[in-house]
Design an enzyme around this catalytic site. Structure first.
Site, PDB file in Angstrom:
ATOM      1  N   SER A 126       0.924  -1.083  -0.161  1.00  9.81           N
ATOM      2  CA  SER A 126       0.097   0.183   0.002  1.00  9.81           C
ATOM      3  C   SER A 126       0.857   1.089   0.187  1.00  9.81           C
ATOM      4  CB  SER A 126      -0.885  -0.047   1.355  1.00  9.81           C
ATOM      5  OG  SER A 126      -1.445   1.305   1.302  1.00  9.81           O
ATOM      6  N   TYR A 139      -2.020  -0.824  10.290  1.00 15.30           N
ATOM      7  CA  TYR A 139      -2.013  -1.069   9.067  1.00 15.30           C
ATOM      8  C   TYR A 139      -0.790  -0.662   8.310  1.00 15.30           C
ATOM      9  CZ  TYR A 139      -3.962  -1.194   4.073  1.00 15.30           C
ATOM     10  OH  TYR A 139      -4.108  -1.100   2.786  1.00 15.30           O
TER      11      TYR A 139
END
Length: 264
Positions: A126, A139
């Site tokens: 990501s 995350y």
């Protein structure tokens, strides 16, 4: 090609499975919950955090097809909120799904690809794996782990015929936003008064982001490529620019830029 994708019930996974199946590939995909089936795709019930289930999923594909040409590690989830208020249980769950889920599969996929002398490994990181995002620290940590693991794996697999590509998406409009687990409560709001404003900004960007079908098209090109890229950022121009800026400005300056963007 024979392709195995983790997490195909929605979002990126579903879009990729549909696109790659349309392209004529034989697609297998793992799922935890039932969903509307994609024509031509073979579904495998699997919890990615379970090593035995991950191994069994890989064996099912190998028993049926004799090989796996492409493995796409997509399954993931998000936990948001101030790190101070996220529980240790949440931290373990975040790493177990996003990072260990990948590791569980690669422990079976890599030996199979080495034996056949070829293969493409595509793992989803990501933009949050390239910079620590406020209120998404768990995350980001899980995606940083994917970046480091894949960088090492790529070097170890030199000369084997196996490529390793890391995909770094930016904001996309998927159900990931709605499914994110976020801590909340008066104590959180009191300690971090900018949290609600920042979270609203994050969710606005995600809900107005790119569509998963756009990403699926990019992945289809990687699958077909003779020399897949080491990594690919699939994001808006501004988010791609942020990655470049981080490389050239002092860390303190970049932290200030992020604080403005996330309304801290």
């Amino acid at each position: 090609m024979i392709i195995l994708i983790t997490g195909i019930t929605s979002g990126f996974g579903r879009a990729m499975a549909a696109k790659l199946s349309e392209k004529g590939h034989k697609v297998y995909g793992t799922h935890r919950k039932e969903s509307e089936a994609i024509p031509g795709v073979t579904y495998i019930k699997c919890e990615v955090t379970d090593e035995a289930q991950a191994g069994a999923a890989v064996r099912q594909v190998l028993d049926a097809e004799g090989r796996i040409d492409v493995f796409i590690n997509n399954a993931g989830m998000g936990i948001g909120g101030p790190l101070e208020f996220t529980s240790l249980e949440d931290a373990r769950r975040q790493m177990d799904v996003n990072w260990m889920g990948m590791v569980n599969f690669l422990h079976s996929v890599v030996p199979a690809m080495r034996r056949q002398g070829s293969g493409k490994i595509i793992c989803f990181s990501s933009i949050g794996g390239l910079m620590g995002l406020p209120y998404q620290g768990l995350y980001s940590a899980s995606k940083f782990a994917i970046e480091g693991y894949c960088e090492a794996l790529r070097l170890e697999l030199r000369g084997t015929g196996i490529s390793v590509t890391v995909v770094e998406p930016g904001d996309f409009s998927t159900n990931f936003t709605a499914q994110r687990k976020s801590v909340a409560g008066p104590e959180v709001a009191k300690a971090y008064p900018n949290y609600a404003r920042s979270l609203a900004s994050i969710e606005h960007d995600e809900n107005n982001g790119l569509k998963p079908e756009f990403l699926a098209g990019k992945i289809a090109k990687i699958v077909a490529a003779k020399r897949p890229p080491y990594n690919i950022i699939i994001a808006s121009f501004l988010q791609k620019l942020s990655v470049f800026v981080k490389k050239i400005v002092p860390r303190r300056t970049f932290a200030w830029i992020l604080s403005l963007y996330y309304k801290l």
